[in-house]
Design a protein around this motif. Structure first.
Motif, PDB file in Angstrom:
ATOM      1  N   ALA A  78       0.818  -1.186   0.000  1.00 12.11           N
ATOM      2  CA  ALA A  78       0.000   0.000   0.000  1.00 12.11           C
ATOM      3  C   ALA A  78       0.847   1.228   0.000  1.00 12.11           C
ATOM      4  O   ALA A  78       1.589   1.478   0.897  1.00 12.11           O
ATOM      5  CB  ALA A  78      -0.872   0.009   1.222  1.00 12.11           C
ATOM      6  N   LYS A  79       0.734   2.047  -1.055  1.00 17.62           N
ATOM      7  CA  LYS A  79       1.510   3.270  -1.098  1.00 17.62           C
ATOM      8  C   LYS A  79       0.686   4.388  -1.659  1.00 17.62           C
ATOM      9  O   LYS A  79      -0.315   4.176  -2.266  1.00 17.62           O
ATOM     10  CB  LYS A  79       2.725   3.075  -1.965  1.00 17.62           C
TER      11      LYS A  79
ATOM     12  N   ARG B 189      -2.308  -6.752  -5.740  1.00 13.87           N
ATOM     13  CA  ARG B 189      -2.057  -5.851  -4.620  1.00 13.87           C
ATOM     14  C   ARG B 189      -3.295  -5.018  -4.334  1.00 13.87           C
ATOM     15  O   ARG B 189      -4.188  -4.894  -5.162  1.00 13.87           O
ATOM     16  CB  ARG B 189      -0.879  -4.921  -4.932  1.00 13.87           C
ATOM     17  N   ASP B 190      -3.295  -4.429  -3.152  1.00 11.26           N
ATOM     18  CA  ASP B 190      -4.370  -3.513  -2.800  1.00 11.26           C
ATOM     19  C   ASP B 190      -4.064  -2.092  -3.237  1.00 11.26           C
ATOM     20  O   ASP B 190      -4.966  -1.247  -3.327  1.00 11.26           O
ATOM     21  CB  ASP B 190      -4.608  -3.536  -1.282  1.00 11.26           C
ATOM     22  N   GLY B 191      -2.807  -1.818  -3.482  1.00 15.33           N
ATOM     23  CA  GLY B 191      -2.391  -0.492  -3.931  1.00 15.33           C
ATOM     24  C   GLY B 191      -0.955  -0.554  -4.398  1.00 15.33           C
ATOM     25  O   GLY B 191      -0.233  -1.499  -4.087  1.00 15.33           O
ATOM     26  N   TYR B 192      -0.536   0.420  -5.168  1.00 14.18           N
ATOM     27  CA  TYR B 192       0.858   0.454  -5.617  1.00 14.18           C
ATOM     28  C   TYR B 192       1.271   1.894  -5.871  1.00 14.18           C
ATOM     29  O   TYR B 192       0.441   2.783  -6.040  1.00 14.18           O
ATOM     30  CB  TYR B 192       1.065  -0.384  -6.877  1.00 14.18           C
TER      31      TYR B 192
ATOM     32  N   CYS C 269      -7.990   6.794  -4.777  1.00 10.25           N
ATOM     33  CA  CYS C 269      -7.047   7.153  -5.841  1.00 10.25           C
ATOM     34  C   CYS C 269      -7.631   8.251  -6.719  1.00 10.25           C
ATOM     35  O   CYS C 269      -6.921   9.171  -7.135  1.00 10.25           O
ATOM     36  CB  CYS C 269      -6.711   5.929  -6.675  1.00 10.25           C
ATOM     37  N   GLU C 270      -8.924   8.167  -7.013  1.00 10.78           N
ATOM     38  CA  GLU C 270      -9.568   9.196  -7.837  1.00 10.78           C
ATOM     39  C   GLU C 270      -9.460  10.553  -7.169  1.00 10.78           C
ATOM     40  O   GLU C 270      -9.148  11.560  -7.821  1.00 10.78           O
ATOM     41  CB  GLU C 270     -11.019   8.816  -8.083  1.00 10.78           C
TER      42      GLU C 270
ATOM     43  N   THR D 173      -2.286   4.627  -2.907  1.00 11.35           N
ATOM     44  CA  THR D 173      -3.241   4.439  -1.817  1.00 11.35           C
ATOM     45  C   THR D 173      -2.675   3.395  -0.859  1.00 11.35           C
ATOM     46  O   THR D 173      -1.764   2.649  -1.198  1.00 11.35           O
ATOM     47  CB  THR D 173      -4.598   3.949  -2.346  1.00 11.35           C
ATOM     48  N   TYR D 174      -3.256   3.343   0.356  1.00  9.81           N
ATOM     49  CA  TYR D 174      -2.798   2.366   1.334  1.00  9.81           C
ATOM     50  C   TYR D 174      -3.852   2.206   2.412  1.00  9.81           C
ATOM     51  O   TYR D 174      -4.837   2.966   2.479  1.00  9.81           O
ATOM     52  CB  TYR D 174      -1.465   2.779   1.959  1.00  9.81           C
ATOM     53  N   ALA D 175      -3.645   1.214   3.259  1.00  7.62           N
ATOM     54  CA  ALA D 175      -4.586   0.963   4.349  1.00  7.62           C
ATOM     55  C   ALA D 175      -4.524   2.093   5.368  1.00  7.62           C
ATOM     56  O   ALA D 175      -3.457   2.628   5.655  1.00  7.62           O
ATOM     57  CB  ALA D 175      -4.266  -0.375   5.015  1.00  7.62           C
ATOM     58  N   ALA D 176      -5.687   2.455   5.930  1.00  9.44           N
ATOM     59  CA  ALA D 176      -5.761   3.600   6.833  1.00  9.44           C
ATOM     60  C   ALA D 176      -4.839   3.443   8.037  1.00  9.44           C
ATOM     61  O   ALA D 176      -4.252   4.401   8.517  1.00  9.44           O
ATOM     62  CB  ALA D 176      -7.206   3.807   7.291  1.00  9.44           C
ATOM     63  N   GLU D 177      -4.708   2.218   8.527  1.00  9.52           N
ATOM     64  CA  GLU D 177      -3.906   2.026   9.722  1.00  9.52           C
ATOM     65  C   GLU D 177      -2.408   2.002   9.434  1.00  9.52           C
ATOM     66  O   GLU D 177      -1.589   1.959  10.356  1.00  9.52           O
ATOM     67  CB  GLU D 177      -4.299   0.721  10.415  1.00  9.52           C
TER      68      GLU D 177
END
Length: 452
Positions: free
Chosen positions: A44-45, A98-101, A235-236, A252-256
């Motif tokens: 997540a980045k 992935r959840d984000g990159y 991301c948008e 983007t990444y996880a809030a925590e």
């Protein structure tokens, strides 16, 4: 004596373009707040970008406050930049499992148009040879996009047949057409070629995976597949806050995982005739915007080149920004962005030996051996530079991830491991380490031989 700010600017240049198929810049990157954030996060980045904002001088900059400030009206961004459509190239993170990159984009020609406004050496990295078919230097490209993990896009005027022949010389074979692109695959990766763009995933250990991600990028650009901004509202919002800028980076990444609950972050750098504007937005969940946390991060973030940023809030997005005299910008760096780690991973300490064996016809084999020191994950070790050649039987004939032996645990390159590289009579080959998140890189060893 070199000022700390100028030292940061020089270091950050390598981080910006680290990961291209050849060493775009020779500087070692040691900045503690590298683009994408240093540290161990691999999934997540966030990105940060710069959009046009009202010019400020250092004396006008106000200290960020803990309370939200009124929404500001942004100055129109330079939408005519060569990389203005960067978000269209970004596939949904599922393409990479992935959840984000992290993504990075630069408009080389537009930056060079501002060369006379910038400090000495600011555009030096854009003169480098990326060792990419059809691209003699980054200056040839209207846009360069780096899409983690390991995918590069160059938008430029290309001689399609010449580039296709080069790809075939690198062991890739055309297998299909897709959305106007010819798709090439081979043992060492994949590529997609059109008249004005080339997408590359070279040096991959899994050719099928390389083809899959290349095709996902092509589909995203054509609107035939899901884009990052389609699949992620965060991301948008991030890319909307970024707008268009000469250099952008984010994810983007996880809030925590990051800055006080933020779910996306990025940075943008927009070069002006007299001032260069830096803007770093952070996206938060609804009703959870923490402007104070952003202000605390921004107060000593290297990415603001020593200036004191201001902050503002617009809906779920908090943004820090500052202006820098363009003449003081001696290199470009994306530094850290909101939520990135402030602790850089340690650069491995290892010794590499080189042995060159000419094989005739102006080519030869360069054997590179890990002779001692730290083990290095294969996924973090790259061979880059100039003067690669097609030589039968070698491990590697182009820049990319280490393709030699990796006999350590979890495919780590350890003492005794080696790689054979096909080289021309004249070459400069670098062994480069790059952190897992792409935020920090360093040249571990170099071997060069002038053209005979």
């Amino acid at each position: 004596m070199t000022s700390p700010r100028r030292s940061f600017l020089r270091r950050s240049a390598a981080a910006l373009l680290a990961g291209a198929t050849a060493g775009c810049l020779s500087d070692d990157t040691t900045a503690t707040d590298g683009p994408g954030g240093a540290g161990t996060d691999t999934d997540a980045k966030t990105d940060a970008t710069v959009t046009g904002t009202p010019s400020q001088t250092p004396t006008d900059t106000a200290t960020a406050t803990d309370s939200p400030t009124p929404t500001e009206t942004a100055t129109p961004s330079p939408d005519g930049l060569g990389n203005a459509d960067y978000a269209e190239w970004l596939p949904a993170p599922a393409a990479f499992d992935r959840d984000g990159y992290r993504f990075t984009s630069i408009a080389p020609r537009d930056v060079l148009d501002r060369e006379s406004d910038l400090g000495d050496g600011a555009t030096e990295g854009l003169r480098g040879d990326p060792s990419v078919p059809g691209i003699d230097s980054y200056a040839d490209a209207a846009a360069f996009h780096r899409i983690r993990p390991g995918v590069l896009v160059f938008e430029a005027d290309l001689d399609r047949e010449t580039v296709a022949e080069d790809l075939r010389g690198r062991g890739l074979t055309e297998v299909t057409t897709r959305e106007g692109f010819a798709v090439f695959t081979g043992d060492r990766g994949a590529a997609a070629l059109a008249e004005s763009a080339i997408v590359l995933s070279l040096g991959a250990s899994d050719p099928d995976a390389a083809r899959s991600v290349v095709e996902a990028v092509v589909d995203a650009k054509a609107g035939a597949g899901p884009r990052y901004v389609d699949e992620s509202d965060d991301c948008e919002r991030l890319t909307a806050a970024i707008g268009s800028a000469h250099l952008v980076s984010g994810r983007t990444y996880a809030a925590e995982a990051r800055l006080e609950g933020a779910v996306a972050g990025g940075i943008g750098i927009e070069v002006g005739e007299t001032e260069t504007r830096v803007k770093a937005p952070a996206v938060f969940p609804e009703n959870e915007v923490d402007e104070a946390a952003l202000a605390e991060w921004a107060a000593d973030a290297d990415v603001f080149y020593g200036q004191e940023p201001t902050t503002a809030v617009d809906g779920r997005v908090a943004t820090a920004k500052a202006s820098i005299p363009s003449a003081e910008v001696t290199t470009f760096g994306t530094g850290s962005f909101p939520g990135s780690s402030r602790t850089a991973p340690r650069t491995p300490q290892a010794i590499f030996g080189f042995e060159h064996d000419p094989t005739g016809d102006g080519v030869g084999i360069l054997e590179i051996t890990h002779e001692g020191g730290d083990s290095i994950a294969r996924s973090e070790l790259y061979i880059r530079g100039a003067g690669f050649a097609s030589v039968e039987g070698v491990d590697q004939t182009a820049a990319g991830q280490w393709q030699g032996t990796a006999s350590g645990d979890d495919e780590a390159v350890v003492a005794g491991d080696r790689v054979e590289v096909g080289v021309a009579s004249g070459y400069e080959i670098n062994v480069v380490w790059e952190s897992a998140d792409g935020g920090v890189s360093a040249t571990l060893a170099t071997n060069e031989r002038p053209d005979a």
